[in-house]
Design an enzyme around this catalytic site. Structure first.
Site, PDB file in Angstrom:
ATOM      1  CE  LYS A   1      -3.670  -2.507   2.459  1.00 22.30           C
ATOM      2  NZ  LYS A   1      -4.274  -2.786   3.778  1.00 22.30           N
TER       3      LYS A   1
ATOM      4  CD  GLN B   1      -3.094  -4.292   7.039  1.00 27.56           C
ATOM      5  OE1 GLN B   1      -3.253  -3.247   6.417  1.00 27.56           O
ATOM      6  NE2 GLN B   1      -3.539  -5.447   6.583  1.00 27.56           N
TER       7      GLN B   1
ATOM      8  CG  ASP C   1      -9.224  -0.003   6.489  1.00 27.32           C
ATOM      9  OD1 ASP C   1      -9.138  -0.570   5.389  1.00 27.32           O
ATOM     10  OD2 ASP C   1      -8.404  -0.155   7.409  1.00 27.32           O
TER      11      ASP C   1
HETATM   12  N1  GUN Z   1      -6.450  -6.779   7.083  1.00 23.97           N
HETATM   13  C1  GUN Z   1      -6.948  -7.541   6.091  1.00 23.97           C
HETATM   14  N2  GUN Z   1      -7.669  -6.775   5.225  1.00 23.97           N
HETATM   15  C2  GUN Z   1      -7.624  -5.519   5.705  1.00 23.97           C
HETATM   16  C3  GUN Z   1      -8.166  -4.279   5.250  1.00 23.97           C
HETATM   17  O1  GUN Z   1      -8.874  -4.174   4.241  1.00 23.97           O
HETATM   18  N3  GUN Z   1      -7.884  -3.192   6.020  1.00 23.97           N
HETATM   19  C4  GUN Z   1      -7.139  -3.278   7.156  1.00 23.97           C
HETATM   20  N4  GUN Z   1      -6.936  -2.166   7.853  1.00 23.97           N
HETATM   21  N5  GUN Z   1      -6.631  -4.397   7.593  1.00 23.97           N
HETATM   22  C5  GUN Z   1      -6.867  -5.517   6.871  1.00 23.97           C
END
Ligand code: GUN
Length: 295
Positions: free
Chosen positions: A53, A97, A120
């Site tokens: 990311k 995350q 998110d």
């Molecule tokens: N862990 C797995 N998928 C995601 C996501 O889409 N966002 C976040 N913040 N953590 C994750």
């Protein structure tokens, strides 16, 4: 050779090209979209995801910064950092995350991120807006990416039977909520299957669109799929593989080799849903920046 693969990498690149234009428009008005990443502990998958990311932020001209906190970080320390990021005008998006360490209450953490910076889509306000079909909210990136894959592959959801496997807060539940909306690119009849569903194979076989997000390696077998159905594999599962360099490899929730010949269209894994999650994160963040200057 079968040509029914849905190329998530190519579709994500289309979205990135659109996002890049929007970033350029913001830059010309003196605004650089900004995104903060927060990672707690050393979960190897989270390291990889946040790294990908960050790289995409750089490529598309976003400002980004990453906070890596030790596993032993207290919830109060994490909440204090989020308060600081909420107040930072350079940041339009904040991503914490998942998974978080077990001593931290995820619901409290995700409720602390300002809804306007919650790119998110995990804050209860955004979850509520998704349920209500209110487009000013942010939808979670993975199900939003799946919906874009369907749209951009010409898959019609209107009136379709959809089976979603898995009822997690990040994918299954929001996916079902999205596709049952009374709106364009939705209007589906959705069955949400989970670990207590009786006769899951029969629900799968009825589906025109089957979305596997339960996190069980190769769960979806050929005999569970209606011929011609669209199959979307969201799963990321690490399985033992003595022939691999580190003794393991990643596979999806779908037995791709055997399901592909039956499916109308199917996502590869990797190269299907994964790149779309990042593309939607970037789209959400650029919209957060656009909405911030309109506010
Ligand atoms: N862990 C797995 N998928 C995601 C996501 O889409 N966002 C976040 N913040 N953590 C994750």
């Amino acid at each position: 050779m079968l040509t029914n693969l849905i190329d998530g990498r190519a579709i994500a690149e289309q979205l990135h090209a659109e996002t890049y234009q929007r970033v350029a428009a913001l830059l010309s008005r003196g605004v650089q979209p900004g995104l903060a990443f927060v990672r707690v502990g050393e979960d190897p998958a989270s390291k990889v995801y946040v790294g990908m990311k960050e790289k995409t932020c750089k490529r598309l001209g976003f400002f980004s910064e990453t906070y890596v906190l030790p596993q032993a970080t207290t919830q109060d320390e994490l909440l204090a950092l989020l308060a600081k990021l909420n107040a930072d005008p350079r940041l339009h998006g904040i991503l914490v995350q998942a998974p978080l360490p077990p001593h931290i209450n995820s619901a409290t953490v995700y409720s602390t991120v300002l809804p306007t910076k919650d790119v998110d889509g995990f804050h209860p306000v955004n979850v509520g807006k998704l349920m209500l079909g209110e487009p000013s909210g942010f939808a979670p990136c993975t199900p939003a990416g799946v919906q874009q894959l369907l749209i951009r592959s010409g898959v019609v959801t209107d009136g379709a039977e959809v089976a979603v496997l898995g009822r997690g807060d990040i994918v299954g539940k929001p996916m079902a909520a999205m596709l049952c909306q009374k709106s364009k690119h939705a209007n589906a009849t959705v069955t949400l299957c989970h670990s207590r569903t009786r006769g899951v194979a029969a629900h799968c076989r009825r589906a025109d669109i089957l979305i596997a997000a339960m996190g069980v390696a190769h769960f979806v077998k050929a005999e569970m799929v209606k011929p011609g159905a669209v199959v979307i594999d969201v799963g990321v599962n690490r399985i033992a593989d003595p022939t691999a360099k580190d003794g393991s490899r990643l596979v999806g929730d779908v037995d791709l080799a055997n399901v592909q010949p039956i499916a109308g269209k199917i996502t590869p894994n990797p190269g299907g849903v994964g790149p779309m999650t990042i593309a939607m994160l970037m789209q959400n963040t650029v919209r957060a920046a656009e909405q911030a200057i309109q506010a």
